[in-house]
Design a protein around this motif. Sequence first.
Motif, PDB file in Angstrom:
ATOM      1  N   ASN A 255       1.100  -0.901   0.005  1.00 24.20           N
ATOM      2  CA  ASN A 255      -0.073   0.290   0.046  1.00 24.20           C
ATOM      3  C   ASN A 255       0.613   1.345   0.061  1.00 24.20           C
ATOM      4  O   ASN A 255       1.360   2.076   1.159  1.00 24.20           O
ATOM      5  CB  ASN A 255      -0.907  -0.057   1.801  1.00 24.20           C
ATOM      6  CG  ASN A 255      -2.469   0.958   0.709  1.00 24.20           C
ATOM      7  OD1 ASN A 255      -1.478   1.502   0.598  1.00 24.20           O
ATOM      8  ND2 ASN A 255      -3.320   0.778   1.474  1.00 24.20           N
ATOM      9  N   LEU A 256       0.830   1.826  -1.568  1.00 24.68           N
ATOM     10  CA  LEU A 256       1.699   3.428  -1.170  1.00 24.68           C
ATOM     11  C   LEU A 256       1.467   3.953  -0.735  1.00 24.68           C
ATOM     12  O   LEU A 256       2.056   4.758  -0.199  1.00 24.68           O
ATOM     13  CB  LEU A 256       2.232   3.584  -2.646  1.00 24.68           C
ATOM     14  CG  LEU A 256       2.603   4.811  -3.312  1.00 24.68           C
ATOM     15  CD1 LEU A 256       3.950   4.582  -2.950  1.00 24.68           C
ATOM     16  CD2 LEU A 256       2.869   5.128  -4.449  1.00 24.68           C
ATOM     17  N   ASN A 257       0.015   4.540   0.012  1.00 28.68           N
ATOM     18  CA  ASN A 257      -0.532   5.091   0.941  1.00 28.68           C
ATOM     19  C   ASN A 257       0.006   5.159   2.500  1.00 28.68           C
ATOM     20  O   ASN A 257       0.007   6.245   2.500  1.00 28.68           O
ATOM     21  CB  ASN A 257      -1.864   4.777   1.301  1.00 28.68           C
ATOM     22  CG  ASN A 257      -2.767   5.152  -0.174  1.00 28.68           C
ATOM     23  OD1 ASN A 257      -2.336   6.033  -1.636  1.00 28.68           O
ATOM     24  ND2 ASN A 257      -3.997   4.905  -0.597  1.00 28.68           N
ATOM     25  N   ASN A 258       0.546   4.180   2.652  1.00 30.08           N
ATOM     26  CA  ASN A 258       1.500   3.851   3.699  1.00 30.08           C
ATOM     27  C   ASN A 258       2.639   5.117   3.936  1.00 30.08           C
ATOM     28  O   ASN A 258       3.585   5.627   4.970  1.00 30.08           O
ATOM     29  CB  ASN A 258       1.026   2.858   4.461  1.00 30.08           C
ATOM     30  CG  ASN A 258       0.089   1.986   4.898  1.00 30.08           C
ATOM     31  OD1 ASN A 258      -0.324   3.353   5.261  1.00 30.08           O
ATOM     32  ND2 ASN A 258      -0.151   1.242   5.577  1.00 30.08           N
ATOM     33  N   ILE A 259       2.740   5.440   2.781  1.00 29.69           N
ATOM     34  CA  ILE A 259       4.262   5.702   2.201  1.00 29.69           C
ATOM     35  C   ILE A 259       4.211   7.492   2.370  1.00 29.69           C
ATOM     36  O   ILE A 259       4.473   8.173   2.873  1.00 29.69           O
ATOM     37  CB  ILE A 259       5.372   5.773   1.004  1.00 29.69           C
ATOM     38  CG1 ILE A 259       5.416   3.796   1.239  1.00 29.69           C
ATOM     39  CG2 ILE A 259       6.132   6.125   0.577  1.00 29.69           C
ATOM     40  CD1 ILE A 259       6.307   3.776   2.918  1.00 29.69           C
ATOM     41  N   LEU A 260       2.937   7.367   1.560  1.00 30.33           N
ATOM     42  CA  LEU A 260       2.258   8.865   1.049  1.00 30.33           C
ATOM     43  C   LEU A 260       2.106   9.662   2.040  1.00 30.33           C
ATOM     44  O   LEU A 260       2.545  10.653   2.563  1.00 30.33           O
ATOM     45  CB  LEU A 260       1.407   9.239   0.064  1.00 30.33           C
ATOM     46  CG  LEU A 260       1.665   8.515  -1.197  1.00 30.33           C
ATOM     47  CD1 LEU A 260       0.613   8.631  -2.242  1.00 30.33           C
ATOM     48  CD2 LEU A 260       2.826   9.210  -1.617  1.00 30.33           C
ATOM     49  N   CYS A 261       1.133   9.041   3.330  1.00 29.53           N
ATOM     50  CA  CYS A 261       0.517  10.165   4.387  1.00 29.53           C
ATOM     51  C   CYS A 261       1.564   9.948   4.809  1.00 29.53           C
ATOM     52  O   CYS A 261       1.988   9.068   5.393  1.00 29.53           O
ATOM     53  CB  CYS A 261      -0.778   9.104   4.687  1.00 29.53           C
ATOM     54  SG  CYS A 261      -2.172   8.419   4.025  1.00 29.53           S
ATOM     55  N   GLY A 262       1.750  12.104   5.527  1.00 28.33           N
ATOM     56  CA  GLY A 262       2.665  11.952   6.061  1.00 28.33           C
ATOM     57  C   GLY A 262       3.730  12.465   5.743  1.00 28.33           C
ATOM     58  O   GLY A 262       5.047  12.541   6.434  1.00 28.33           O
ATOM     59  N   SER A 263       3.902  12.239   4.259  1.00 27.52           N
ATOM     60  CA  SER A 263       4.978  12.908   3.647  1.00 27.52           C
ATOM     61  C   SER A 263       5.471  14.139   3.050  1.00 27.52           C
ATOM     62  O   SER A 263       6.639  14.126   2.607  1.00 27.52           O
ATOM     63  CB  SER A 263       5.088  11.695   1.925  1.00 27.52           C
ATOM     64  OG  SER A 263       4.200  11.989   1.216  1.00 27.52           O
ATOM     65  N   GLU A 264       4.681  15.413   3.870  1.00 25.08           N
ATOM     66  CA  GLU A 264       4.566  16.123   3.520  1.00 25.08           C
ATOM     67  C   GLU A 264       4.887  17.312   2.778  1.00 25.08           C
ATOM     68  O   GLU A 264       5.948  18.046   2.215  1.00 25.08           O
ATOM     69  CB  GLU A 264       5.569  16.789   5.142  1.00 25.08           C
ATOM     70  CG  GLU A 264       5.372  16.590   6.409  1.00 25.08           C
ATOM     71  CD  GLU A 264       6.285  16.730   7.023  1.00 25.08           C
ATOM     72  OE1 GLU A 264       6.653  17.464   6.975  1.00 25.08           O
ATOM     73  OE2 GLU A 264       5.643  16.285   8.526  1.00 25.08           O
ATOM     74  N   GLY A 265       4.207  16.842   0.750  1.00 18.41           N
ATOM     75  CA  GLY A 265       4.254  17.231   0.352  1.00 18.41           C
ATOM     76  C   GLY A 265       5.777  16.689  -0.537  1.00 18.41           C
ATOM     77  O   GLY A 265       5.905  17.668  -1.768  1.00 18.41           O
ATOM     78  N   THR A 266       6.499  15.687   0.024  1.00 18.58           N
ATOM     79  CA  THR A 266       7.966  15.985  -0.499  1.00 18.58           C
ATOM     80  C   THR A 266       7.823  14.663  -1.329  1.00 18.58           C
ATOM     81  O   THR A 266       8.823  15.207  -2.517  1.00 18.58           O
ATOM     82  CB  THR A 266       8.908  15.624   0.248  1.00 18.58           C
ATOM     83  OG1 THR A 266       8.666  14.371   0.977  1.00 18.58           O
ATOM     84  CG2 THR A 266       8.869  16.725   1.511  1.00 18.58           C
TER      85      THR A 266
END
Length: 1023
Positions: A255-266
Amino acid sequence: MIPKLSEVSPVQAKYLAFIERLKTSGFQGDTNPDYANRVVLSTDNSIYQVLPQGVIYPSSVADIQLLTRLSNETEFHGIVLSPRGGGTGTNGQSLTDGLVVDLSKHMNKILEVNVEEGWARVQTGVVKDQLNKAVEADGLFFAPELSTSNRATIGGMINTDASGQGSVMYGKTRDHVLELKTVLLDGELISSAAMDEDALNSIKQGSDYAAHAHRVIDTIAQTKQTAINDTFPELNRCMTGYDLAHIRDDHGHFNLNNILCGSEGTLGFIVEAKVNLLKIPTFATLVNIRYNSFEASLRHAKELLNAQPTSIETVDSKVLGLAKGDIIWNSVAEFFPEQPGEDAQGVNLVEYTGDSEAEVAERVKVLTDRLDALSADPNASTLGYTVANGHNNVNKIWGMRKKSVGLLGNAKGEKRPIAFVEDTAVPPENLADYIMEFRAVLDSYGVTYGMFGHVDAGVLHVRPALDLKDESQEPMIRDITDKVVALTQKYNGLLWGEHGKGVRSEYAPAFFGDLYPSIQQIKGAFDPRNQLNPGKIATPFELGADLLKIDEVPMRGQLDRQIPLTNRDQFKEGMYCNGNGACFNFDPNDAMCPSWKGTRQRIHSPKGRASLMREWLRGMSEQGVDVRKESYKTRHTSFLASFVPRLRNTLAKRKGEYDFSNEVHESMMGCLACKSCVGQCPIKVDVPEFRAKFLELYYSRYLRPAKDYFVGSLEYMMPTMAIFPQPYNWMVGNRFTKGLISKIVGFEDSPKLSKHNLKREMSRRGIRLATPLAIEALSPKDRKRAVIVVQDAFTSYFETELVLDVMELLSRLGFQAYLAPYLPNGKPLHVHGFLRPFEKAAKKNLDMLQNLAFYGLPMIGIDPSMTLTYRSEYAKTFGTSRPIPKVQLMQEWLANQSTHLEKQAISVKDDTFHMMAHCTEKTNAAPSIKDWQSVYELLGLKLAVENVGCCGMAGTYGHESSNKATSETIYNLSWKEKVNDPALHNKLVATGYSCRCQTKRMDDISIKHPAQILLEHIKADLA
Ligand SMILES: Cc1cc2nc3c(=O)[nH]c(=O)nc-3n(C[C@H](O)[C@H](O)[C@H](O)COP(=O)(O)OP(=O)(O)OC[C@H]3O[C@@H](n4cnc5c(N)ncnc54)[C@H](O)[C@@H]3O)c2cc1C
Ligand code: SF4
Ligand code: SF4
């Protein structure tokens, strides 16, 4: 005269070229490289201030794809893009020296709601409370909670993986994300959700950014599992953002979303989200327990957890004390009784929710039985408790708790609580010991602080009070942070338990340890040239670029300290805005801030105006201007002597000569002077006050528009015009002359003077003027029931009937009512920055009022805005140099006259009226709204208070031609629907003259003042 401010930091050529290319490539959103937008978007709620090169407001996914594709072209590889939502980050998350890309202005639509399946699809600029309001009627809610829920966007929440109260039950934002749509730096729009092996393998075959990223992440999951298990602490608030521990979910799906969540727009622009909605629990109860020490409240939390609540929050006495001084306290005071001799140092708010009333009550009883037993123990640290039942009461207390963070910034003096170590998390069982050590660190630096937290999740909120304008205090940021980092590691916790990393990313290597290079690889796969919000969380492995450092990013204090104390002091009403963003409240039915809601431009908000004011003061200070002296000079320079230079400057301005003051002026002119910011901003930023001071100085350099003189002189002209109102009424009613007035004076739809002449009607109806002679002649008995009505220009001359009705009502209620002689109050002068004439008017008026006050009779005013001027603008202008007589709002006084009112109780008891209150009144004299309800109740009528925002008129704002469109937009946001609701026909009352004027103007619907309804009923009752 103030000098021109032409030297502002220029936009770099490469950014100007980029913006130009955007515009010529079909970009549909807004591009703002102007200095005002850059200044306003240079801060969030952190201690930092970073000037961007421009602000971009995309209007669609296509706009963002255009933006990213362009930045991927070789000539634009140096362009930096930082996504932004509500801008409420506490650690510089959305700050950048590149381009801010703000999704909140246009990309804020709720696209789809599926009630049966319990999900919503939204653009990521949607605000959390906006979504919750939209699905409330379906009994659903978006569960992750945060204090900034009325202005933080879903995009911001996803990118900081926000959470807050209730997280033990409901988890974090990412626990509710079902699917994301993200624009990657190569312009590709990808969808991400939990996927099986086939789908993963298929994506990995590609050659684009998405394929590369999936390959890199999957390899890390396969090769680094042991290090991941060792590094990531088992916490409710787990290591979020690039969350390697959850690359695969509980079902083993990638689940890519668990990398994206919290990634602060980076990693990319998240443009759309499908989020999970939960059923609103039917029943809610909050037990509010008071303790004799903060430590005791923390230590008790462990035992409270055994009583199986939904959530537990702890608040210390400092936070509670600040809430007591705020408007919000009115709604919660009953739940925090102050027993004699009791000194509550901590409070636990223990929440129970459920779908069965009996089941919730049973769980609550287990706790309250235990507390009752404790109360018998003389050594118990609990002092007492209250129980709040039902969502309505519970939400009021949560509302107070939510506001607490903002309130912490409202300390007195230069040292203000600031965010830098404000959201650490440790395992809950370690929290009390951890906090004791944390306090010892802060105490060793002699700093004060307020604390509160989510004790059930082990999260502590603390903001130490520092004055970063004082250079010597700056090193404490590093010293304290380093010590807190060491402490969190000692207690197996995290520095960023809730609000994300931002500038604190410097500590990412310390927490990610040997896995830091892995997250660098992820960053490199999405953003190989470090263009997306660089310096946060990780830098691309191959580039070796640096992370931001907590003491190397420009701080706001460093800029503010360039403003000398005298200048700061003169504009103190705007200096302390800490950017918490409460003024961006999305709710159209909330009074805060109509100009922002009507324009959705951040320069037209209290924060925007305060930011511009500070930058303007800095510019003036750089040029050696002492604004206090300049104001004195302005007041003592004749109109004629300054006319020619002002004309010259005005002509130069028209030809396009740059002066930053003009940008500030534009922002100030959008303000309605409704004063909602003064009442509702946790820091009490007072825009109308500093706006008036600015306008006074601005017009020492430029000519004023004719309408200012017209508005400023209205109070003086009205008595004369009212003697023979026909010519004026003809002029404002005739189409041709109306057009001329709008063109020449810049004033629209001016109301007509009343057909009644107050003076004539007074003598006809035997209404007495309050003169010393008349009052002295009163017998002691009559004196007891005498009251003086203080006139204001608007009701006396445009709504004479209302004044006469009020006088009749008072007399029918058994009072001896006198009318104070008319004198201009000066409010319109103040609004437009005619400060010297205002002072003169106020002095004269004060002389008259003081003469009357000498006799000790109560004085009341009819119009809320004009009446509140005495306790606000008058009090600020004269300070301690002159006592300001007490002039109450009529309902404030009436509510205390129960013996008179009860005698008059009306026999018709089933009539309910609905009140639309004036913004200034409900935000600056909040208890007075309940006073109207009490008065109605005493007389046997019912009054419901309607939740509405601003009507869009605010004095003369709506009449000024340049404001007509915005005034209408504001009216349509909240008032129009209610005013036209057939169920409310003839049942509405409005307290403000402006509001009544606006409904007549916009919808040709006349609404009465609450006093007029009372009079009608009393008369009907007697008939
Ligand atoms: C008084 C106060 C109280 C707070 N209380 C809480 C709390 O209880 N719980 C909590 O979790 N936080 C809290 N915060 C912190 C803050 O409100 C949250 O982090 C919030 O989620 C930020 O949302 P925003 O829309 O303001 O995002 P912003 O601050 O604008 O941005 C936050 C980050 O998200 C990125 N971002 C935003 N939108 C997008 C997008 N569409 N695509 C990609 N990246 C994007 C930005 O680049 C930035 O890195 C509080 C802040 C304040 C000032
Ligand atoms: S004006 Fe007040 S509410 Fe708005 S950001 Fe500043 S401090 Fe917060
Ligand atoms: S006075 Fe009203 S319009 Fe002006 S900044 Fe404050 S809230 Fe906004």
